[in-house]
Enzyme design. Structure first.
Site, PDB file in Angstrom:
ATOM      1  N   LYS A 212       0.832  -1.213   0.000  1.00 45.03           N
ATOM      2  CA  LYS A 212       0.000   0.000   0.000  1.00 45.03           C
ATOM      3  C   LYS A 212       0.860   1.253   0.000  1.00 45.03           C
ATOM      4  O   LYS A 212       0.445   2.315  -0.498  1.00 45.03           O
ATOM      5  CB  LYS A 212      -0.976  -0.014   1.177  1.00 45.03           C
ATOM      6  CG  LYS A 212      -0.328  -0.072   2.560  1.00 45.03           C
ATOM      7  CD  LYS A 212      -0.100   1.288   3.187  1.00 45.03           C
ATOM      8  CE  LYS A 212       0.634   1.173   4.502  1.00 45.03           C
ATOM      9  NZ  LYS A 212       0.871   2.484   5.136  1.00 45.03           N
ATOM     10  N   THR A 269      -3.665   5.670   3.291  1.00 41.21           N
ATOM     11  CA  THR A 269      -2.359   6.071   2.794  1.00 41.21           C
ATOM     12  C   THR A 269      -2.441   6.752   1.435  1.00 41.21           C
ATOM     13  O   THR A 269      -1.626   7.626   1.126  1.00 41.21           O
ATOM     14  CB  THR A 269      -1.414   4.852   2.716  1.00 41.21           C
ATOM     15  OG1 THR A 269      -1.560   4.071   3.897  1.00 41.21           O
ATOM     16  CG2 THR A 269       0.028   5.277   2.596  1.00 41.21           C
TER      17      THR A 269
END
Length: 353
Positions: A212, A269
């Site tokens: 991620k 994120t």
């Protein structure tokens, strides 16, 4: 809430691991390591939480002014949280150890403390990323560096350090092959502002937590190039698919990928303004050089070294990863950010799977 009643019941029945301990050591005093140390210190007034640091100045700041002037300026730390540069002082008597150092520093650090860290003190890793050169996850680095099997739990999920310090509601996942140990860690960290789920899918939690960060750099590039919401949604969706394809080939559970440590952390994120990896991508999209970006930051963006490992993982598992590979090519200067976007847009149209 039913979850809150269960938590209170565990504490009142004497089942909470927090009641049985009096010291925890935290390796690393960056923003997230400090935040997790503060979480533990707030849980129990009689608990000693000790940060093991390299920097005497930060130790002095924590011990005498009760704040981390370098990474979390403006946040008051609990008085039962201390810091030291002495490995022996930090580790002696600790019943749990939280590992919050960057992945690329982990092997050297753990090799250096293996004779001091007792083999029955569980490691709680909050580090996310893959080791350069080997492509190994933290669950593989830990036993290799310590030279033994070692009890370990891997904490991950959408959790910016500053929001944790602000006591904003946060959800994370404790992953371990030993579910009893995962539940102990759940009891250590669970509070009215922190929900902790458990899982045995260590591979899924670790791979999602690593990949991620790479996807967040791609999302930042789209933002830096001002390509709009359509492009952002398309890119993040494609990146999520690539993470799922790779993680499932590596043995991860699909439920993990759609959970807190997967989709939850990806959303935070890629879209959150506090994301270090997204910030790197934004500056790349605006034309800054990677060297200048890294020089200007006090904190580590784990997606940068991890991107170099992703290409090898794609080959290993025979998975096409156009978005994640493009990030690696931008970072090694073989593609400009705008060229990478053009290449992805010209990728053959596919059937969704």
């Amino acid at each position: 809430m039913r979850w809150s009643r269960v938590l209170r019941g565990r504490v009142s029945n004497g089942e909470c691991a927090l009641e049985r301990i009096d010291k925890v050591v935290v390796f690393g005093g960056g923003s997230f390591g400090t935040a997790m140390a503060a979480v533990l210190a707030r849980q129990k007034a009689g608990l000693r939480v000790v940060l093991l640091l390299r920097d005497p100045y930060t130790c002095h700041s924590i011990n005498h002014e009760h704040h981390n002037a370098r990474y979390l300026e403006g946040y008051q730390l609990p008085h039962n949280l201390a810091a030291t540069t002495s490995m022996t002082e930090a580790i002696t008597g600790a019943q749990y150890a939280v590992h919050a150092l960057p992945v690329q520093q982990t092997r050297t650090f753990l090799t250096g403390i293996k004779d001091v860290l007792p083999p029955d003190v569980p490691l709680i890793s909050v580090s996310k990323g893959l080791e350069l050169g080997t492509g190994k996850m933290m669950s593989e680095i830990i036993p290799a560096a310590l030279g033994r099997k070692h009890p370990a739990v891997f904490l991950s999920g959408p959790s910016f350090a500053r929001e944790v310090m602000d006591l904003r509601p946060t959800g994370i996942v404790a992953a371990s092959k030993d579910l009893r140990l995962a539940k102990e860690v759940q009891q250590l960290f669970a509070s009215p502002t922190m929900r902790v789920n458990t899982t045995s899918d260590v591979i899924g939690v670790e791979l999602c937590g690593s990949l991620k960060n790479v996807l967040a750099i791609a999302a930042g590039i789209v933002e830096g190039l001002d390509l709009g919401h359509n492009a952002m949604a398309a890119l993040v969706t494609q990146g999520c698919s690539e993470i799922r394809w790779l993680a499932e080939k590596a043995g991860a559970n699909s439920a993990t990928i759609s959970g807190l440590s997967g989709l939850g952390d990806i959303m935070l994120t890629c879209y959150g303004s506090l994301s270090r990896n997204r910030a790197v991508g934004v500056k790349l999209g605006q034309g800054a050089s990677l060297e200048d970006i890294l020089k200007s930051s006090k904190q580590v963006a784990e997606g940068v070294p991890t991107a170099g490992v992703v290409v090898g993982l794609g080959r290993k598992y025979k998975v096409s990863l156009p978005v994640l590979t493009a990030v690696a090519q931008v970072l090694n200067s073989s593609l400009r950010a705008d060229q990478a976007v053009a290449e992805i847009m010209n990728f053959p149209q596919i059937e969704e799977r």
